[in-house]
Scaffold this motif. Structure first.
Motif, PDB file in Angstrom:
ATOM      1  N   VAL A 127       0.860  -1.175   0.000  1.00 25.35           N
ATOM      2  CA  VAL A 127       0.000   0.000   0.000  1.00 25.35           C
ATOM      3  C   VAL A 127       0.896   1.225   0.000  1.00 25.35           C
ATOM      4  O   VAL A 127       1.853   1.305   0.773  1.00 25.35           O
ATOM      5  CB  VAL A 127      -0.900   0.032   1.249  1.00 25.35           C
ATOM      6  CG1 VAL A 127      -1.859   1.207   1.173  1.00 25.35           C
ATOM      7  CG2 VAL A 127      -1.665  -1.266   1.388  1.00 25.35           C
ATOM      8  N   MET A 140       3.801   0.475   2.755  1.00 28.37           N
ATOM      9  CA  MET A 140       3.608  -0.474   3.831  1.00 28.37           C
ATOM     10  C   MET A 140       2.933  -1.742   3.329  1.00 28.37           C
ATOM     11  O   MET A 140       2.265  -1.733   2.295  1.00 28.37           O
ATOM     12  CB  MET A 140       2.778   0.155   4.948  1.00 28.37           C
ATOM     13  CG  MET A 140       1.477   0.755   4.480  1.00 28.37           C
ATOM     14  SD  MET A 140       0.682   1.725   5.778  1.00 28.37           S
ATOM     15  CE  MET A 140       0.476   0.500   7.041  1.00 28.37           C
ATOM     16  N   ALA A 142       0.161  -4.653   4.137  1.00 30.08           N
ATOM     17  CA  ALA A 142      -1.085  -4.716   4.889  1.00 30.08           C
ATOM     18  C   ALA A 142      -1.714  -6.086   4.691  1.00 30.08           C
ATOM     19  O   ALA A 142      -2.579  -6.272   3.834  1.00 30.08           O
ATOM     20  CB  ALA A 142      -2.038  -3.615   4.440  1.00 30.08           C
ATOM     21  N   ALA A 144      -3.864  -7.733   6.301  1.00 32.57           N
ATOM     22  CA  ALA A 144      -5.318  -7.824   6.438  1.00 32.57           C
ATOM     23  C   ALA A 144      -6.004  -7.390   5.149  1.00 32.57           C
ATOM     24  O   ALA A 144      -6.955  -8.023   4.688  1.00 32.57           O
ATOM     25  CB  ALA A 144      -5.789  -6.951   7.604  1.00 32.57           C
ATOM     26  N   VAL A 145      -5.510  -6.323   4.592  1.00 30.42           N
ATOM     27  CA  VAL A 145      -6.083  -5.838   3.340  1.00 30.42           C
ATOM     28  C   VAL A 145      -5.869  -6.876   2.245  1.00 30.42           C
ATOM     29  O   VAL A 145      -6.772  -7.190   1.466  1.00 30.42           O
ATOM     30  CB  VAL A 145      -5.429  -4.505   2.924  1.00 30.42           C
ATOM     31  CG1 VAL A 145      -5.936  -4.064   1.562  1.00 30.42           C
ATOM     32  CG2 VAL A 145      -5.696  -3.436   3.970  1.00 30.42           C
ATOM     33  N   ALA A 148      -8.156  -9.852   2.614  1.00 34.62           N
ATOM     34  CA  ALA A 148      -9.533  -9.492   2.275  1.00 34.62           C
ATOM     35  C   ALA A 148      -9.686  -9.371   0.765  1.00 34.62           C
ATOM     36  O   ALA A 148     -10.677  -9.803   0.185  1.00 34.62           O
ATOM     37  CB  ALA A 148      -9.909  -8.180   2.959  1.00 34.62           C
ATOM     38  N   LEU A 149      -8.678  -8.788   0.166  1.00 33.19           N
ATOM     39  CA  LEU A 149      -8.727  -8.624  -1.282  1.00 33.19           C
ATOM     40  C   LEU A 149      -8.672  -9.980  -1.987  1.00 33.19           C
ATOM     41  O   LEU A 149      -9.408 -10.222  -2.950  1.00 33.19           O
ATOM     42  CB  LEU A 149      -7.566  -7.737  -1.735  1.00 33.19           C
ATOM     43  CG  LEU A 149      -7.491  -7.427  -3.229  1.00 33.19           C
ATOM     44  CD1 LEU A 149      -8.789  -6.793  -3.714  1.00 33.19           C
ATOM     45  CD2 LEU A 149      -6.319  -6.501  -3.519  1.00 33.19           C
ATOM     46  N   THR A 152     -11.972 -11.511  -1.872  1.00 36.83           N
ATOM     47  CA  THR A 152     -12.897 -10.829  -2.784  1.00 36.83           C
ATOM     48  C   THR A 152     -12.654 -11.265  -4.219  1.00 36.83           C
ATOM     49  O   THR A 152     -13.594 -11.553  -4.968  1.00 36.83           O
ATOM     50  CB  THR A 152     -12.715  -9.307  -2.673  1.00 36.83           C
ATOM     51  OG1 THR A 152     -12.998  -8.911  -1.333  1.00 36.83           O
ATOM     52  CG2 THR A 152     -13.638  -8.579  -3.622  1.00 36.83           C
ATOM     53  N   LEU A 153     -11.387 -11.332  -4.586  1.00 39.58           N
ATOM     54  CA  LEU A 153     -11.046 -11.711  -5.951  1.00 39.58           C
ATOM     55  C   LEU A 153     -11.447 -13.150  -6.228  1.00 39.58           C
ATOM     56  O   LEU A 153     -11.993 -13.463  -7.285  1.00 39.58           O
ATOM     57  CB  LEU A 153      -9.547 -11.531  -6.180  1.00 39.58           C
ATOM     58  CG  LEU A 153      -9.042 -10.094  -6.115  1.00 39.58           C
ATOM     59  CD1 LEU A 153      -7.535 -10.056  -6.266  1.00 39.58           C
ATOM     60  CD2 LEU A 153      -9.700  -9.237  -7.171  1.00 39.58           C
ATOM     61  N   ARG A 163      -1.143  -5.969  -8.498  1.00 37.23           N
ATOM     62  CA  ARG A 163      -2.098  -5.077  -7.842  1.00 37.23           C
ATOM     63  C   ARG A 163      -1.516  -3.695  -7.670  1.00 37.23           C
ATOM     64  O   ARG A 163      -0.304  -3.525  -7.511  1.00 37.23           O
ATOM     65  CB  ARG A 163      -2.433  -5.589  -6.453  1.00 37.23           C
ATOM     66  CG  ARG A 163      -2.949  -6.971  -6.453  1.00 37.23           C
ATOM     67  CD  ARG A 163      -2.537  -7.610  -5.159  1.00 37.23           C
ATOM     68  NE  ARG A 163      -2.826  -9.028  -5.187  1.00 37.23           N
ATOM     69  CZ  ARG A 163      -3.001  -9.734  -4.095  1.00 37.23           C
ATOM     70  NH1 ARG A 163      -2.912  -9.175  -2.926  1.00 37.23           N
ATOM     71  NH2 ARG A 163      -3.243 -11.014  -4.201  1.00 37.23           N
ATOM     72  N   LEU A 165      -2.295  -0.392  -5.225  1.00 36.38           N
ATOM     73  CA  LEU A 165      -3.091   0.151  -4.137  1.00 36.38           C
ATOM     74  C   LEU A 165      -2.429   1.423  -3.649  1.00 36.38           C
ATOM     75  O   LEU A 165      -1.423   1.382  -2.941  1.00 36.38           O
ATOM     76  CB  LEU A 165      -3.220  -0.890  -3.020  1.00 36.38           C
ATOM     77  CG  LEU A 165      -4.054  -0.555  -1.792  1.00 36.38           C
ATOM     78  CD1 LEU A 165      -5.204   0.383  -2.108  1.00 36.38           C
ATOM     79  CD2 LEU A 165      -4.593  -1.813  -1.173  1.00 36.38           C
TER      80      LEU A 165
END
Lengths: 184, 184
Positions: A127, A140, A142, A144-145, A148-149, A152-153, A163, A165
DNA sequence: GGTGGGGCTGATACACTGTAACATGGACCG
DNA sequence: CGGTCCATGTTACAGTGTATCAGCCCCACC
């Protein structure tokens, strides 16, 4: 902002890498400086059997000297000096190499580049935090992000290969100072 | 002048089995078509007291007609016809307007634009899924990602104002077809 | 009806970003 | 020594985005 407006005098002939701008918190980076980044890259290139040439080193040093996104033409300008003219195309090639090796990252939203001292793989979910006020950038991870991503994908049946971000806003330091121009 | 577009254009369907771009289920979008998008935008402009001019409508229609990112110059080219020449600068202005109003989104990694039929605010955490194989793009909201990101940013003391989250890879349809390398 | 202002568009020019193509030079290998 | 590969230098050009000025239309206001 696209322009050659401000260039903090950073380097003369020799590339003394003083890092006098810690305007942003920059905690997440682990506090490595430009020299560290270059050294690490050199080591890794040896390991990988790749050439860490002067151009590549200097480009990396130039990017690492600033903790904000630098355009390729900015880099070329900074590297050029009486006696050594560096064309943008050369910078692009070096940047391609450095990006492939993960030593620098491209910031799509700015058409610019930043150095990276981490040793994450390309697949890591990075990120980028870009401060509108000071122009500084932080990088940084992440987890958790990222997870989650990923979920979702997967739910969308999409197989990711890369990616981007990037978040724009105001960093803690600037907000603390109320640099925004108003606010208090 | 610039009318030199070597880029793949057109490639509209025309064959029964189009490897074109309605590959993705596109469920998240609610199944609206180009017309819906335009109509909705027109309504919203009325509500907001803004002008939904012909240029803006046509630009939006052009973007909405393709389910993949379109460059400003591509749009200008498509809109131009004997008797009406649309300059890129006009397209940019319309695009600025449409982007501000949230009718189209800019895809930083491609320097291109896609239409949007959602009614999320600018702050919504959107994810763009760009397929490398068919060039199609899907947009989706991802609350889980958003909240994880919010938390991460808060932890870093960063106040976000805008975000960019673009993922490149292969969509489910293309993967199912094994379109990866073959076919052209 | 006339007039002035503001928003939109047309048009030209230009700045910034990125790539193609070709030539040169050095390192390595035969 | 000659050949090849890789990195770089150099020029030219394509692609993306903005600045600026001018004309137009609509509308409020006189």
């Amino acid at each position: 902002m696209r322009g050659h407006a401000q260039r903090e005098q950073g380097q003369e002939d020799g590339h003394g890498q003083e890092h006098g701008h810690d305007h942003h918190g920059h905690d997440a980076c682990g506090g490595h400086g430009a020299g560290d980044v270059v050294e690490r890259a050199e080591r890794l290139c040896q390991t990988r059997g790749l050439q860490f040439t002067r151009l590549r080193r200097d480009v990396l040093a130039a990017v690492a000297a600033e903790h904000k996104p630098l355009g390729a033409y900015d880099i070329a300008e900074r590297m050029s000096a009486p006696g050594r003219r560096v064309a943008a195309v050369s910078v692009y090639r070096a940047l391609d190499f450095l990006t492939e090796q993960g030593f620098v990252h491209r910031i799509s939203s700015r058409n610019a580049f930043v150095s990276c001292g981490h040793d994450h793989g390309e697949g890591a979910g990075l990120v980028f935090l870009i401060c509108r006020t000071c122009g500084g950038i932080d990088e940084m991870t992440a987890p958790a992000v990222e997870s989650a991503l990923d979920q979702t994908l997967a739910g969308a049946g999409f197989t990711p290969t890369s990616r981007i971000l990037e978040v724009e806003g105001e960093c803690g330091a600037c907000r603390g100072r109320g640099d925004a121009g108003e606010n208090a």
